[in-house]
Design a protein around this motif. Structure first.
Motif, short mmCIF file in Angstrom:
data_model
loop_
_atom_site.label_atom_id
_atom_site.label_comp_id
_atom_site.label_asym_id
_atom_site.label_seq_id
_atom_site.Cartn_x
_atom_site.Cartn_y
_atom_site.Cartn_z
N ASP A 123 3.55 16.70 -5.75
CA ASP A 123 3.11 16.64 -4.21
C ASP A 123 2.26 15.33 -4.05
N ALA A 124 2.85 14.32 -4.64
CA ALA A 124 2.03 13.04 -4.69
C ALA A 124 2.06 12.10 -3.29
N GLY A 153 -6.87 10.50 -3.89
CA GLY A 153 -7.03 9.57 -4.54
C GLY A 153 -6.73 9.67 -6.20
N VAL A 154 -6.87 10.89 -6.50
CA VAL A 154 -6.44 11.26 -7.98
C VAL A 154 -4.82 11.03 -8.01
N ALA A 155 -4.10 11.34 -7.16
CA ALA A 155 -2.60 11.14 -7.40
C ALA A 155 -2.53 9.61 -7.39
N ASP A 159 10.13 10.59 -9.35
CA ASP A 159 9.59 11.54 -10.03
C ASP A 159 8.79 12.61 -9.32
N GLN A 160 9.40 13.54 -8.67
CA GLN A 160 8.83 14.41 -8.11
C GLN A 160 8.66 15.83 -8.60
N THR A 161 9.05 15.94 -9.79
CA THR A 161 9.16 16.96 -10.71
C THR A 161 7.94 17.21 -11.54
N ALA A 184 0.76 -1.30 0.06
CA ALA A 184 0.12 0.04 0.19
C ALA A 184 0.83 1.19 0.06
N ILE A 185 0.63 2.13 -0.97
CA ILE A 185 1.50 3.21 -1.16
C ILE A 185 0.63 4.46 -0.66
#
Length: 375
Positions: A231-232, A61-63, A221-223, A55-56
């Motif tokens: 900001d996932a 929910g969109v992210a 992949d935070q860019t 579980a991440i």
């Protein structure tokens, strides 16, 4: 009689205030707002509850849906089947990633994705099916998973409204909603039955190779270079508070089911007021209590309730194929008749464990009075 509210998060906070305040204080003392220990602990709590290998926790929910689709590494223009009667954010994610949202009609009794419509919508370009467990009712995962396996399609199960619901496939043990598809997503938005403070979500994965790929995407992949929101990740503070509330998830649902039982009894005698069916394979939860009335009555009923201080909400006032954001897909009015009918006939009533019997009786009496006088 007290004012009637659609939901009552304040009462839930008051009930568990000592534990929630202690969790808040711990995070503040540690000054660990991003990758703190509570994030890992909450992930483990979700894994144990849902019986999934990984579980991440995500920012929303969109992210989680973005991460799921990116993990599958789909070709540009690949088709993703979604229900025509649902929230638009899911289809927007599909479009944003360069994929094509393809809509399928829903069932008139459960309001969830129609497996027959999925079959009709499938083409050589179809890659993913996204069944949405609308209003806490599981879609027919038996039929959907069987079809997906036959045609080698991925299933990303949308349990953003159904954390705590279960479904039993033929020949299998009972499974938690979100743990049946190849991947699942859920949401902790504050308006959900299990909500945090603001927003939040999680991606749920069974396959180890997909799990490793998703974790790497989120880590590196935070860019936003691959389409993932910058900001996932779920914040550590949110995780700490949600981990406290997770212990009471069953209690939350049981409290709401008592209210549902009251509504069901009250409306059983009114032919013009229908409630959503419960699949025999599913133990559903309730994000909303949603009734179906003749379309000519729906808007008038909502206004009548409003005039008598009873809140209500129309969710999805137009099906997705009638949404201008998806006009480019080329659908026409009448393409999805069940979705169009539901958008004009459903109304959600107040639902939370704090509703008292006199409040419920007041709501039901006003619904029945209006319907009987205007049918």
């Amino acid at each position: 009689m007290e004012d009637i509210k659609m939901a009552d998060e304040k009462a839930l906070y008051a009930k568990h205030k000592p534990e929630l305040d202690a969790a808040f204080s711990t995070v503040m003392e540690q000054l660990a707002f991003e990758d703190g220990p509570h994030l890992q602990q909450f992930a483990q709590t979700l894994q144990q509850y849902l019986q999934v290998p990984l579980a991440i926790p995500c920012a929303s929910g969109v992210a989680a849906l973005q991460l799921a689709l990116l993990t599958l590494d789909l070709k540009a223009g690949a088709e993703v089947i979604l229900p025509a009667f649902s929230y638009e954010a899911g289809a927007e994610v599909v479009s944003r990633l360069g994929l094509l949202p393809v809509f399928a009609d829903v069932l008139p009794d459960t309001f969830t994705l129609d497996p027959v419509a999925v079959e009709r919508a499938t083409t050589a370009a179809t890659a993913v099916i996204v069944p949405v467990h609308l209003f806490g009712q599981c879609a027919d995962m038996d039929a959907i998973m069987a079809f997906a396996q036959q045609h080698q399609l991925y299933v990303v199960e949308d349990a953003t409204q159904a954390l705590g619901a279960t479904f039993k496939r033929r020949g299998e043990q009972v499974r938690q909603a979100g743990s049946i598809g190849h991947m699942g997503i859920t949401s902790f938005f504050s308006a959900k039955p299990f909500g945090g403070v603001g927003d939040g979500g999680a991606l749920l994965i069974k396959d180890k190779s997909l799990a490793e790929k998703a974790a790497n995407l989120l880590r590196y992949d935070q860019t936003g270079a691959a389409g993932l929101v910058a900001d996932a990740k779920l914040e550590n503070l949110q995780a700490a508070l949600l981990d406290v509330k997770m212990k009471y998830l069953t209690e939350y649902h049981e409290g709401r089911k008592k209210v549902v039982a009251f509504y069901d009894r009250a409306f059983a005698e009114v032919a013009k007021v229908q409630v959503s069916a419960v699949s025999p394979e599913s133990n559903r939860v309730y994000q909303q209590y949603t009734i179906k009335v003749p379309s000519k009555l729906r808007d008038g009923l909502q206004q009548y309730l409003r005039d008598n201080f009873v809140p209500s909400v129309v969710y999805y006032p137009q099906p997705l194929h009638r949404n201008n954001n998806f006009a480019y897909v080329g659908y026409q009015p009448g393409d999805f008749p069940v979705a169009e009918s539901l958008s004009q006939s459903l109304l959600s009533l107040p639902l939370h464990a704090g509703l008292k019997e006199d409040q419920l009786a007041y709501i039901c009496q006003h619904v029945k009075t209006y319907v009987k006088q205007n049918a």
